[in-house]
Design an enzyme around this catalytic site. Structure first.
Site, PDB file in Angstrom:
ATOM      1  N   ASP A  19       0.550  -1.236  -0.005  1.00 46.31           N
ATOM      2  CA  ASP A  19       0.071  -0.233  -0.162  1.00 46.31           C
ATOM      3  C   ASP A  19       0.898   1.103   0.220  1.00 46.31           C
ATOM      4  O   ASP A  19       2.052   1.339   0.412  1.00 46.31           O
ATOM      5  CB  ASP A  19      -1.295   0.231   0.745  1.00 46.31           C
ATOM      6  N   ARG A  32      -0.150   8.248 -10.988  1.00 47.47           N
ATOM      7  CA  ARG A  32       0.984   7.040  -9.206  1.00 47.47           C
ATOM      8  C   ARG A  32       0.903   6.151 -10.390  1.00 47.47           C
ATOM      9  O   ARG A  32       1.420   5.207  -9.301  1.00 47.47           O
ATOM     10  CB  ARG A  32      -1.188   7.225  -9.281  1.00 47.47           C
ATOM     11  N   ASN A  67     -10.188  -3.585  -6.252  1.00 51.88           N
ATOM     12  CA  ASN A  67     -10.360  -2.659  -7.262  1.00 51.88           C
ATOM     13  C   ASN A  67     -10.162  -2.380  -8.693  1.00 51.88           C
ATOM     14  O   ASN A  67      -9.732  -1.305  -8.853  1.00 51.88           O
ATOM     15  CB  ASN A  67      -7.929  -2.553  -7.060  1.00 51.88           C
ATOM     16  N   ARG A  70     -10.975   1.299  -8.886  1.00 49.66           N
ATOM     17  CA  ARG A  70      -9.741   2.234  -9.981  1.00 49.66           C
ATOM     18  C   ARG A  70     -10.530   2.658 -11.058  1.00 49.66           C
ATOM     19  O   ARG A  70     -11.333   1.984 -12.026  1.00 49.66           O
ATOM     20  CB  ARG A  70      -8.740   1.800  -9.231  1.00 49.66           C
TER      21      ARG A  70
HETATM   22  C1  FPP Z   1      -1.951   0.104  -3.210  1.00 51.50           C
HETATM   23  O1  FPP Z   1      -1.683   1.435  -2.504  1.00 51.50           O
HETATM   24  C2  FPP Z   1      -1.506  -0.626  -3.801  1.00 51.50           C
HETATM   25  C3  FPP Z   1      -2.183  -0.677  -4.847  1.00 51.50           C
HETATM   26  C4  FPP Z   1      -3.380  -1.155  -5.322  1.00 51.50           C
HETATM   27  C5  FPP Z   1      -1.518  -1.951  -5.929  1.00 51.50           C
HETATM   28  C6  FPP Z   1      -0.372  -2.885  -5.072  1.00 51.50           C
HETATM   29  C7  FPP Z   1       0.861  -2.830  -7.088  1.00 51.50           C
HETATM   30  C8  FPP Z   1       1.705  -3.306  -6.977  1.00 51.50           C
HETATM   31  C9  FPP Z   1       2.331  -2.641  -6.008  1.00 51.50           C
HETATM   32  C10 FPP Z   1       2.560  -3.494  -8.159  1.00 51.50           C
HETATM   33  C11 FPP Z   1       3.093  -5.038  -8.140  1.00 51.50           C
HETATM   34  C12 FPP Z   1       2.792  -5.080  -9.202  1.00 51.50           C
HETATM   35  C13 FPP Z   1       3.704  -6.292  -9.665  1.00 51.50           C
HETATM   36  C14 FPP Z   1       3.989  -6.975 -10.809  1.00 51.50           C
HETATM   37  C15 FPP Z   1       2.396  -7.228  -9.178  1.00 51.50           C
HETATM   38  P1  FPP Z   1      -2.816   2.823  -3.315  1.00 51.50           P
HETATM   39  O2  FPP Z   1      -2.260   3.129  -5.359  1.00 51.50           O
HETATM   40  O3  FPP Z   1      -4.116   1.951  -2.800  1.00 51.50           O
HETATM   41  O4  FPP Z   1      -1.960   3.272  -2.524  1.00 51.50           O
HETATM   42  P2  FPP Z   1      -1.794   5.071  -2.152  1.00 51.50           P
HETATM   43  O5  FPP Z   1      -3.658   4.646  -0.878  1.00 51.50           O
HETATM   44  O6  FPP Z   1      -1.136   5.807  -1.429  1.00 51.50           O
HETATM   45  O7  FPP Z   1      -3.384   5.463  -3.047  1.00 51.50           O
END
Ligand code: FPP
Length: 247
Positions: A19, A32, A67, A70
């Site tokens: 996260d 993002r 998700n 989004r």
């Molecule tokens: C949540 O952070 C993160 C996600 C919904 C995506 C997680 C995915 C990755 C780290 C990429 C993984 C890649 C591979 C190749 C498997 P957020 O975007 O909700 O963060 P925020 O709360 O700061 O907005």
């Protein structure tokens, strides 16, 4: 130089909620998607490090069943990152096997673009070496959906007369989860300040130790994993019983 507890106090299975990618990007004036791309690099580094320190399983939460809500652009960016990663993982799967780790994709992959579905299947080799590490990549994963799916499969077995309701145990349910055969996660790590599990490993986390921190996932380093493991090792895991000192 890692700073870790003796082997008997090490977790076997670690779950990680990746996260804070969005906030990491925003703080740098980036889109993002740059946060997700950096997050993917960090995931690879932490996976390798987990293997170096002898974990037997790691589960990374990459995309939840929620998700999809989004913006389409962000979903597309994530699907592209998964595709790139799984392509590379597919090309290197035999090398990975030699190094002693196996990749699995867990979640409802039927809703993913076809190319991703095929890659998700192709990267998964049958596990020959039982001492190897398993890495689960949770894509379109939801803990409640996983339990519902298990119930449906069990109900089908009952309907066909293969199973009697009185014989349904916790083990029956476990054997129908995506993580069947793996130990439950000892430790679940969530960086970035939120204090919840967000539908991650809902059944399996019944006795997991939880570790939260304010660091954003793209800033997460092997030292942070050590820090979480050291905190974990100091905890008194009682599984509903009494601790040694209370006897
Ligand atoms: C949540 O952070 C993160 C996600 C919904 C995506 C997680 C995915 C990755 C780290 C990429 C993984 C890649 C591979 C190749 C498997 P957020 O975007 O909700 O963060 P925020 O709360 O700061 O907005």
């Amino acid at each position: 130089m890692s700073n870790l507890p003796p082997k008997e106090f090490m977790p076997k299975h670690v779950g990680l909620i990746m996260d804070g990618n969005g906030r990491w990007a925003r703080e740098r004036g980036l889109d993002r998607s740059a946060g997700h791309a950096e997050g993917a690099k960090v995931m690879k580094r932490i996976m390798d490090y987990g293997h170096d320190i002898g974990l037997s399983a790691m589960t990374f939460y990459a995309f939840s069943t929620e998700n999809w809500k989004r913006p389409q652009h962000e979903v597309d960016v994530l699907m592209d990152l998964f595709k790139d990663y799984l392509k590379e993982a597919d090309e290197t799967k035999y090398e990975r096997e030699k190094r002693g780790f196996y990749l699995r994709v867990i979640g409802d992959i039927s809703a993913l673009p076809l190319e991703l579905q095929l890659l998700a299947k192709s990267v998964q080799l049958v596990m020959k070496d039982k001492s190897a590490m398993v890495v689960n990549l949770a894509i379109n994963y939801g803990g409640q959906q996983e339990i519902t799916r298990a119930c449906r499969q069990i109900a089908e077995e009952v309907k066909k007369g293969k199973l009697s309701p009185k014989d349904i145990t916790e083990e029956t349910i476990e054997s129908h989860l995506y993580t069947a055969g793996l130990p439950a996660p000892d430790l679940i790590i969530r960086p970035s300040g939120e204090l919840r599990l967000s539908n991650f490993l809902t059944w399996q986390s019944a006795y997991s130790e939880l570790w939260f921190d304010n660091i954003a996932w793209p800033d997460f380093t092997p030292d942070d994993l050590d820090r979480a493991i050291m905190d974990y090792a100091k905890r008194d895991r009682r599984f509903g019983g009494l601790s040694e000192k209370d006897h």
